[in-house]
Every structure is written in structure tokens, then in C-alpha cells.
Write an enzyme that holds these catalytic residues in place. Structure first.
Site, short mmCIF file in Angstrom:
data_model
loop_
_atom_site.label_atom_id
_atom_site.label_comp_id
_atom_site.label_asym_id
_atom_site.label_seq_id
_atom_site.Cartn_x
_atom_site.Cartn_y
_atom_site.Cartn_z
N SER A 149 1.02 -1.11 -0.12
CA SER A 149 0.00 -0.17 0.11
C SER A 149 1.02 1.35 0.09
CB SER A 149 -0.83 0.03 1.26
OG SER A 149 -1.64 1.24 1.48
N TYR A 164 -1.64 -0.69 10.43
CA TYR A 164 -1.72 -0.88 9.12
C TYR A 164 -0.33 -0.51 8.35
CZ TYR A 164 -3.74 -1.62 4.35
OH TYR A 164 -3.98 -1.96 3.20
#
Length: 259
Positions: A149, A164
Site C-alpha cells: 500500500s 496497518y
């Protein structure tokens, strides 16, 4: 594999005929799309997730998709997934470590227990599945694609997501290290880092007018991405078209990280 043109120049093909692929987190979002794209390219795709009903619905869309109910936090389930997918050919050709959970937005609300859960799915499962796939006796041209990501590359404050972001940053580091350790065996390991795409995980963000405007304002293309806009990048990394590429992070983010 390549295709010869009238001029005699051979162009790479993105076809995956006869290949065996595994996609985790396949019951929704990007994983569902990834499974369909790889199957459309000719691969037999073992689609893994916990939501069995969704996997069965996904498998109904293509004869090339095989549903495998799997809890990626379980070592036994991960072993069974690799064993099931490799049973026919003795190998796995493409492994897409896509499964991921978001954790909490703000670190004040993110306990160490939540962080452990995030790392278990986002990092440890990718580590273990990659190790198991790489150790198969029939392994030769394995392509591992870790779905990272932009949060593993840059901060998205004030949005948050410390756990995350940490998991995705670690996944990128794992990508580089596995590429270095396995390159001599012909195993390629790359990461695909999406920006802000419309998925189940981002429904709340895009459903909020302020959130949607924040994405538009900070993205060079002034919009979030559609799942189909990752198809080319996925097939590039999965196929022989990227045969001389390993240890890299392919960013598809509308220009988010180039600001």
C-alpha cells in the site's frame, strides 16, 4: 512466452495458461477482482478466504476459480491451502498475498493486541505462505506478488493507521529480502502498492464527502482508483512480461506518492 509480430519483434504476453495461482483475501475487494483477472488470463486460481459463501459465488463466475475456505491466522489452514493448490502440478506459479485487515485509525485506539492481529494477517501469513510455496519441490518460476500500500511508503496523516502502515512497510521490506534470497532460483518477488481505491475497506472514506474530497485533492489524477485499473499491473507482475523484475514496488496510486 511471447508473441511474434509481422515485423519479427517478439512482444511479451500476459497470458497464464497452464499456471496455478493462489490469491488470499479473495472473498471481496481487490482479491475478488485479482482472482477473476488471473483466471481470465488462463490460470487455475485457488481463491482463499474465510467467507465461504462469497468464495462460492466468486467461483460461479469462472470455471478457472477454485474456492478454498481458509483462516489465514491459522498455520494449519495456510499449510492446507498450499497443499491443496499444489496437489495437481506439485508447484504454485503465482502467489498473490492480498489478504489484509485495517486495524484502528488512531494509535490511541490501537492496542498491542489489535496490532498483533493486523501483523498476523498482513505480514505473517504472507511470510508463511511465501515460504511454503518456495519450498515446494516443483518450484521454479514462482512469481510472488505482495499487495502492499502507499501507506507502507508515505504517511497519510491526519488519516492515521499506524499498525496497518507498519505492516505494509514490513511487507515491502520482506519483498526485497525474499527477492534477494531467492533470485538465484528464478523466484521473483515483487510488491504492488495501490493508492486509494474504491473497495470494502475504503467504503467509509469514500462515503464521506470530506474523505472523498481529501482523496481527490491530494491525488494528481484528482480521483480514487477503480479496481480494473490494477489489472495490467497485476498481470505484468504475474506473467513472463516482468521476467527480469524482482525486489521492486510497483506503485499504482494516481500520483499520490509523487506529490
Amino acid at each position: 512466452m511471447s508473441v511474434e509480430t509481422a515485423s519479427g519483434i517478439e512482444l511479451p504476453t500476459f497470458r497464464l495458461d497452464g499456471r496455478t495461482a493462489v490469491v488470499t483475501g479473495a472473498s471481496g475487494g481487490l482479491g475478488q477482482r485479482f482472482s477473476q483477472v488471473l483466471a481470465k488470463a488462463g490460470a487455475t486460481v485457488y481463491a482463499a478466504a474465510r467467507r465461504t459463501d462469497r468464495l462460492e459465488a466468486l467461483a460461479a463466475t469462472s470455471p478457472g476459480i477454485v474456492p478454498v475456505s481458509c483462516d489465514l491466522s491459522s498455520g494449519e489452514d495456510r499449510a492446507r491451502l498450499i497443499e491443496t493448490a499444489s496437489k495437481g502440478s506439485g508447484r504454485i506459479d503465482v502467489l498473490v498475498n492480498n489478504a489484509g485487515v485495517p486495524g484502528a485509525l488512531h494509535i490511541e485506539n490501537e492496542s498491542t493486541e489489535v496490532l498483533q492481529d493486523v501483523l498476523q494477517i498482513n505480514l505473517l501469513s504472507a511470510f508463511d505462505l511465501s515460504k511454503r510455496a518456495g519450498e515446494l519441490p516443483g518450484t521454479k518460476d514462482l512469481a510472488i506478488i505482495n499487495i502492499a500500500s502507499v501507506l507502507g511508503l508515505v504517511s497519510t496523516a491526519p488519516l492515521g493507521g499506524a499498525g496497518y502502515a507498519a505492516s505494509k512497510g514490513a511487507l515491502i521490506a520482506l519483498t526485497r529480502e525474499l527477492a534477494g534470497q531467492w533470485g538465484h532460483r528464478g523466484i521473483r518477488v515483487n510488491a504492488l502498492a495501490p493508492g486509494w481505491f474504491h473497495t470494502e475497506m475504503t467504503e467509509e472514506l469514500f462515503g464521506d464527502p470530506k474523505g472523498a474530497k481529501w482523496v481527490d485533492r491530494n491525488t494528481m489524477l484528482a480521483r480514487g482508483g477503480a479496481a480494473a485499473e490494477l489489472d495490467g499491473a497485476l498481470l505484468f507482475l504475474a506473467s513472463a512480461a516482468s521476467s527480469y523484475m524482482t525486489g521492486q514496488v510497483l506503485v499504482v496510486d494516481g500520483g499520490w506518492t509523487a506529490r
